[in-house]
Design a protein around this motif. Structure first.
Motif, PDB file in Angstrom:
ATOM      1  N   ALA A 381       0.837  -1.087   0.076  1.00 41.56           N
ATOM      2  CA  ALA A 381       0.003   0.263  -0.146  1.00 41.56           C
ATOM      3  C   ALA A 381       0.825   1.288  -0.042  1.00 41.56           C
ATOM      4  CB  ALA A 381      -1.054   0.134   1.279  1.00 41.56           C
ATOM      5  N   ILE A 382       1.845   1.344   0.726  1.00 42.15           N
ATOM      6  CA  ILE A 382       2.958   2.279   0.893  1.00 42.15           C
ATOM      7  C   ILE A 382       3.662   2.297  -0.623  1.00 42.15           C
ATOM      8  CG2 ILE A 382       5.071   3.158   2.000  1.00 42.15           C
ATOM      9  CD1 ILE A 382       3.531   2.184   4.650  1.00 42.15           C
ATOM     10  N   THR A 385       1.300   4.216  -3.002  1.00 35.99           N
ATOM     11  CA  THR A 385       0.921   5.768  -3.117  1.00 35.99           C
ATOM     12  C   THR A 385       2.358   6.428  -2.770  1.00 35.99           C
ATOM     13  OG1 THR A 385       0.545   5.625  -0.479  1.00 35.99           O
ATOM     14  CG2 THR A 385      -1.054   5.117  -2.017  1.00 35.99           C
ATOM     15  N   PHE A 386       3.179   6.154  -2.180  1.00 32.42           N
ATOM     16  CA  PHE A 386       4.448   6.696  -1.894  1.00 32.42           C
ATOM     17  C   PHE A 386       5.575   6.510  -2.986  1.00 32.42           C
ATOM     18  CE2 PHE A 386       4.384   8.576   2.370  1.00 32.42           C
ATOM     19  CZ  PHE A 386       3.168   8.139   2.915  1.00 32.42           C
ATOM     20  N   LYS A 439      -2.033  11.786   2.870  1.00 33.14           N
ATOM     21  CA  LYS A 439      -1.400  10.692   2.225  1.00 33.14           C
ATOM     22  C   LYS A 439      -1.974   9.433   3.051  1.00 33.14           C
ATOM     23  CE  LYS A 439       1.532   9.739  -0.740  1.00 33.14           C
ATOM     24  NZ  LYS A 439       1.378  10.269  -2.026  1.00 33.14           N
ATOM     25  N   GLU A 442      -5.234   8.485   1.617  1.00 30.76           N
ATOM     26  CA  GLU A 442      -5.035   7.763   0.434  1.00 30.76           C
ATOM     27  C   GLU A 442      -4.526   6.525   0.197  1.00 30.76           C
ATOM     28  OE1 GLU A 442      -2.048  10.274  -2.013  1.00 30.76           O
ATOM     29  OE2 GLU A 442      -1.822   8.714  -3.636  1.00 30.76           O
ATOM     30  N   THR A 443      -3.455   6.292   1.215  1.00 33.22           N
ATOM     31  CA  THR A 443      -2.994   5.046   1.499  1.00 33.22           C
ATOM     32  C   THR A 443      -3.889   3.826   1.968  1.00 33.22           C
ATOM     33  OG1 THR A 443      -0.894   6.218   1.652  1.00 33.22           O
ATOM     34  CG2 THR A 443      -0.883   3.797   2.081  1.00 33.22           C
ATOM     35  N   TYR A 446      -5.524   1.078   0.095  1.00 33.89           N
ATOM     36  CA  TYR A 446      -4.827   0.141  -0.599  1.00 33.89           C
ATOM     37  C   TYR A 446      -4.542  -1.021   0.209  1.00 33.89           C
ATOM     38  CZ  TYR A 446      -4.543   2.920  -4.865  1.00 33.89           C
ATOM     39  OH  TYR A 446      -4.837   3.772  -5.931  1.00 33.89           O
TER      40      TYR A 446
END
Lengths: 456, 456
Positions: A381-382, A385-386, A439, A442-443, A446
């Motif tokens: 997930a991280i 989005t990152f 963030k 958003e994450t 996921y």
């Protein structure tokens, strides 16, 4: 997923407004004067969970502050994630060191300044908004349960009872918590463990009354001096803790594990500059990352005795006190460590004073199973989005309840924190970055997506 | 003299009533909230001096609390005694430990319970009533001047200025003070010296803000822990003070002098029982009488830092503080000792913290010249009313101004205290025996009589 992104862009401002509203409620659990606010905050959380699409939402009373529960079961055959968070906050004092009111949130330099902004209102609320995102766009990939408590900052005494009494309701496949920090938004990290805690209070009594320091000074043990000597003796010249048996169960990491930890970006000069100190301090033979992650500590959280007012008073005090807490690492047991502390403190007390040791609360340390599919889901997930894989890190703080989740519910916990160490948790001017807040929102979806997929 | 005795018997109850009235005024000099009371107290003292027969009575303003002056010059050729006392009192806190209101005097078991009863309202007022006895019976054997100040408990900063500016007015042959204790009414004693005082405050700063003890604990110096280590290091294993140079000027007494001091009656079991301690504490190689009389000390009068409220807070504090005072003996100089303390404290501070040392106030030690005719007069006065010669004793407390009397006015001071060590000076439930009060009023006129005779 575009549908999530679109929903979140459209509702961005409202998400923030709702958080600020929550931050305006001074839900300080440690101070009974705030009891009505704590209750109001629980009701506000209930309302927001309902609005987001949760069902069976309930403010569950306990012997202390209430726990807010809610759930969305889309299919009993799908995996279930239990989201834990807390809506209570630390006391705001010392008030005079805040640049703005602790319960009057302000946005400055893209950060939300308020007590609880990072710990944990801003973080648990990301889960509420992530859930809303999936719920309102009909994209929930798994079942979700929420358990948001009001006593995390005072030891979660009643959560344990609640869990024991609600095992069926809390049935899940994993616990997900955002109540920790990452290195930075540029260097996202994922906690692989937490330290445990043992919080003690000691009272040292010398003479049966405050004495004139001229008439009795030099002939009667001063409990403040004795307490200082006792505290001083608890770290040796290498800053090892001297309580016999304290390190017996400490799990030593392999050199490879230590190397991996120390590979995390860490700028000592920046760290020192941020704290305003010329030199760091800690246990000999370990790096700062190790000292705050994999090594146990003993800290004086408060000390007091004698005359502490304006001016001078030539008194030899009758009593002196300290609040002392220890952070614990695997496989230290907090009850055992509390007992070792007490036995040692009583043993080193000279006959000229009497000591009393009490345990406030505690919790055992925790290590995340990095081979668990939920850890993999968080990792992915991280990454999604990152744009980069998170660095595995050991968190220095404690969420005592995590060990209980395992014991009572048989559940592993994933610590997916979006805060920063510099967020001033428990300090004046606590803050939480707007970017961190968004963030997280958003994450999180996921995580659920990948966890559902990996569970198949 | 029968005329004194008769007058005192007739006015016994009024003397006490007047003292109780004075004790009802909360003249706490350290706390500005009591400023109006301090002023009222000065006015009350003025009135009583006038009623007793004093002339030129005046409440003299200073930059702080006022000084009450009054005099009775019967013949400029006769010797003059300058009586010093103080109408200000120590703060009453901790209030919850008082059995009755600190400013609502009650008589219980033949003792007056009130803040200031012994220190020093009850004692200086004996002089006012002794003066009244002589004045109203026309038996004054010498001239008397009164200087009763309002800042003794906060360091007498403005008395020094007053003395410098009033050298002519304060001209006298000796200073007489009752602000100390005797062993007991059965074993009267006379002070042959006082300890000096150096009162310091230290602040230790670690990080620039309070930190989360989990996130930073173990990696950043905790100022409370460091302060404890610094304070702990200031006494070695024999309870000697470790400040370099601290003992350099300490006058060692001869074995004969020490033997004389130790000949005073002292019951260690009773002393321990009174204080509720199982074991005494102090510098190795010295008796309790020596530790409180002829040896210097270092005491923590107050310590504070971090979270000191109810419950727990996992904070690594930014700052920790202590009030530390040292009692000094001949020939230590309080300014020099303050400097030695400061230099040492700064030197032993690790680089991980910053320290700030400030001096509150101080005063040098004093030794009474036992061959002075005024000492002989005090000796004979006590013998006249107690029926036995007083035991020479070194007082552990400090009256910093005594050294100034010698420096500025060239006057020796006689310390003729009628209190007891167990009077709870500076503590809750301060008390003063009715018998001590009346015995003082009875004895003081004899001092003046013998001093006048010996001056011839």
């Amino acid at each position: 997923m575009q549908v999530w992104k679109d929903y979140q862009v459209q509702n961005k401002d409202r998400f923030l407004e709702e958080l600020l509203e929550l931050l305006r409620i001074p839900s300080v659990s440690a101070d009974s004067r705030f009891n009505p606010d704590v209750k109001n905050c629980a009701e506000a959380v209930k309302l927001r969970l309902q609005e987001a699409g949760a069902e069976k939402v309930e403010v569950c009373p306990t012997a202390g502050h209430p726990i807010v529960y809610g759930e969305k079961i889309i299919d009993p055959k799908l995996p279930t994630v239990l989201v834990y968070g807390h809506y209570d906050v630390q006391p705001a004092d010392p008030l005079e060191l805040w640049d703005s009111g602790p319960f009057e949130p302000v946005i400055k330099d893209e950060k939300i300044y308020a007590r609880g902004s990072a710990d944990d209102k801003g973080q648990f609320y990301m889960h509420v908004k992530a859930f809303e995102t999936m719920s309102k766009t009909n994209t929930l990939p798994c079942n979700i349960k929420f358990m948001i408590e009001g006593e995390e900052e005072v030891g979660s005494a009643n959560l344990g009872i609640f869990i024991k009494e609600n095992k069926e309701r809390l049935k899940a496949d994993v616990v997900l918590i955002s109540d920790t920090a990452m290195i930075s938004l540029e260097n996202p990290s994922l906690d692989t463990g937490l330290r445990g805690l043992s919080y003690m209070e000691v009272a040292v009594t010398g003479p049966n009354r405050d004495l004139h320091s001229g008439v009795y000074g030099g002939a009667v043990a001063n409990p403040a001096t004795i307490l200082c000597k006792m505290i001083a003796s608890m770290h040796d010249e290498n800053n090892h803790i001297t309580i016999p048996g304290f390190y017996d169960k400490v799990q030593d990491l392999s050199q490879a594990e230590r190397d991996a930890l120390n590979a995390a970006p860490f700028d000592e000069a920046e760290y020192k500059a941020d704290l305003g100190v010329d030199e760091l301090w800690g246990e000999k033979g370990y790096s700062t990352i190790e000292r705050t992650g994999i090594r146990p500590t003993l800290e004086v959280n408060g000390i007091w005795g004698g005359y502490t007012g304006e001016g001078s008073k030539t008194v030899l005090p009758s009593k002196a006190f300290a609040k002392i807490s220890m952070r614990l690492v695997p496989n230290q047991d907090w009850v055992e460590i509390s007992q070792l502390f007490q036995a040692h403190f009583e043993k080193i007390a000279p006959k000229s004073v009497k000591v009393k040791v009490t345990t406030h609360h505690g919790g055992s340390p925790y290590v995340t199973p990095t081979d668990h599919i939920a850890f993999k889901a968080a990792n992915e997930a991280i990454q999604a989005t990152f744009g980069k894989a998170p660095i595995p890190m050991r968190g220095g703080g404690s969420i005592p309840i995590v060990a209980l989740f395992e014991k009572e519910l048989g559940l592993k916990t994933i610590l997916m924190g979006f805060g920063l160490d510099s967020d001033n948790l428990h300090s004046p001017n606590e803050k939480y970055g707007l970017a961190n807040f968004y963030k997280g929102i958003e994450t999180i979806p996921y995580f659920h997506k990948y966890f559902a997929e990996l569970s198949k």
